[in-house]
Design a protein around this motif. Sequence first.
Motif, mmCIF file in Angstrom:
data_model
loop_
_atom_site.group_PDB
_atom_site.id
_atom_site.type_symbol
_atom_site.label_atom_id
_atom_site.label_comp_id
_atom_site.label_asym_id
_atom_site.label_seq_id
_atom_site.Cartn_x
_atom_site.Cartn_y
_atom_site.Cartn_z
ATOM 1 N N LYS A 168 -5.595 4.106 -5.846
ATOM 2 C CA LYS A 168 -5.666 3.287 -4.615
ATOM 3 C C LYS A 168 -5.203 4.111 -3.411
ATOM 4 N N ILE A 228 -7.883 6.291 -1.952
ATOM 5 C CA ILE A 228 -8.842 5.550 -1.111
ATOM 6 C C ILE A 228 -8.209 5.272 0.253
ATOM 7 N N ASN A 229 -6.971 4.771 0.232
ATOM 8 C CA ASN A 229 -6.296 4.431 1.487
ATOM 9 C C ASN A 229 -6.080 5.660 2.372
ATOM 10 N N THR A 280 -16.341 -3.096 1.460
ATOM 11 C CA THR A 280 -15.432 -3.620 2.490
ATOM 12 C C THR A 280 -15.966 -3.279 3.888
ATOM 13 N N ASN A 320 0.852 -1.199 0.000
ATOM 14 C CA ASN A 320 0.000 0.000 0.000
ATOM 15 C C ASN A 320 0.880 1.238 0.000
ATOM 16 N N VAL A 328 -16.195 1.589 -2.248
ATOM 17 C CA VAL A 328 -15.182 0.759 -1.567
ATOM 18 C C VAL A 328 -15.572 0.552 -0.104
ATOM 19 N N ASN A 343 -14.422 -0.506 8.368
ATOM 20 C CA ASN A 343 -14.618 0.437 7.251
ATOM 21 C C ASN A 343 -16.069 0.925 7.169
ATOM 22 N N ILE A 397 -9.709 6.143 4.030
ATOM 23 C CA ILE A 397 -10.254 5.079 4.887
ATOM 24 C C ILE A 397 -9.275 4.687 6.008
ATOM 25 N N ASN A 398 -8.005 4.509 5.647
ATOM 26 C CA ASN A 398 -7.075 3.895 6.604
ATOM 27 C C ASN A 398 -6.844 4.730 7.872
ATOM 28 N N TYR A 402 -11.727 -4.641 8.557
ATOM 29 C CA TYR A 402 -10.902 -3.663 9.261
ATOM 30 C C TYR A 402 -9.763 -3.302 8.317
ATOM 31 N N SER A 403 -9.486 -2.009 8.152
ATOM 32 C CA SER A 403 -8.446 -1.611 7.202
ATOM 33 C C SER A 403 -7.090 -2.115 7.689
HETATM 34 O O1 KPL Z 1 -6.813 -1.326 0.972
HETATM 35 C C1 KPL Z 1 -7.439 -1.221 1.983
HETATM 36 C C2 KPL Z 1 -6.674 -1.370 3.252
HETATM 37 O O2 KPL Z 1 -7.240 -1.738 4.267
HETATM 38 O O3 KPL Z 1 -5.450 -1.147 3.220
HETATM 39 C C3 KPL Z 1 -8.900 -0.868 1.966
HETATM 40 C C4 KPL Z 1 -9.349 -0.671 0.541
HETATM 41 C C5 KPL Z 1 -9.128 0.375 2.757
HETATM 42 C C6 KPL Z 1 -9.764 -1.986 2.474
HETATM 43 O O4 KPL Z 1 -9.724 -2.155 3.839
#
Ligand code: KPL
Length: 300
Positions: free
Chosen positions: A181, A184-185, A247, A100, A243, A199, A188-189, A251-252
């Motif tokens: 990506k 998004i991270n 998901t 990531n 996303v 999530n 969310i993360n 859990y991220s």
């Molecule tokens: O890639 C992810 C992660 O947790 O690192 C997501 C897309 C946020 C899914 O949990």
Amino acid sequence: MEWTILGAGALGCVMTGLLRQQGESVAVMLSERHRGHFHPHIEVLDITGQRQLFYSRPLFAEHAYKVECLLVLTKAYQVVDALKRLTTLPNSTPVILLHNGMGVAEQVLSLFPNNPVLAGISSHGAMKEGNWQVRHTGKGETWLGPLNEAGKAYQSLVPALAAALGHCEWSDDIAQQQLRKLAINAVINPLTACNDINNGQLLEPRFADVLAQLSEEVHDVISRLQGDKAETLSEFRRRLHKVIELTACNYSSMQQDIAQGRPSENGYISGYILQHAHPHPVPVCQQLYQEMKKREGFRT
Ligand code: KPL
């Protein structure tokens, strides 16, 4: 050809299982702390709840000369140190980075100037359940693409990965996929890690404001990096919500890292956004980055 997985964390073990299930041969490159303690059978709880044991051949750094195709699934902050140990890796071996965040590839390209280097983006969900026991929590998409000239010849890896993972496509412009990506991270993360939630809980009304502000900050930075390939803010928010919904029970990876007392990829996710934000202020991103550093005990 044998695949070698470097980084036997949750996603590394799930990928080992999925590749083995298709009859692919898979070796797992282990770190020193596993010497003498490796269990050659990885237990994967699949999405349907079935447990399966998969055999994988253990390798250590001194066996790097045997590696035919390297899938790097360590955390972003471990990639360079782990790869530096592989001093006998053949020049012809493709190195595929699947971590990531961003900011690592440049160092890998200078470490292996003659190898084909590729990046992969995967949205499969995985969780560690115990030692060599993992749960596949969600199927996702996987994209593969070259990071250097030599990497361009490896589109041929896609069908085997697609068969194992359910989806894999080639992208000539993998950096765009990485930025998508990362965006998004970067939302969310840190939000799930700092609030210790899954999530799906991000959709609760109490997070509406912070989600709106952080998604705007992240979109602003990423869209400047993407140039004319950028999505609009509403397109990004629609994708983000999709996303989160897909998901929702997961859990991220960052939440899992913090909950288990491990360092996180904060520096390569929120840190990357901060590095590229200048001169535009990104106060929510900055605050979450600092909060994550506190939670990690200043390990990044
Ligand atoms: O890639 C992810 C992660 O947790 O690192 C997501 C897309 C946020 C899914 O949990």
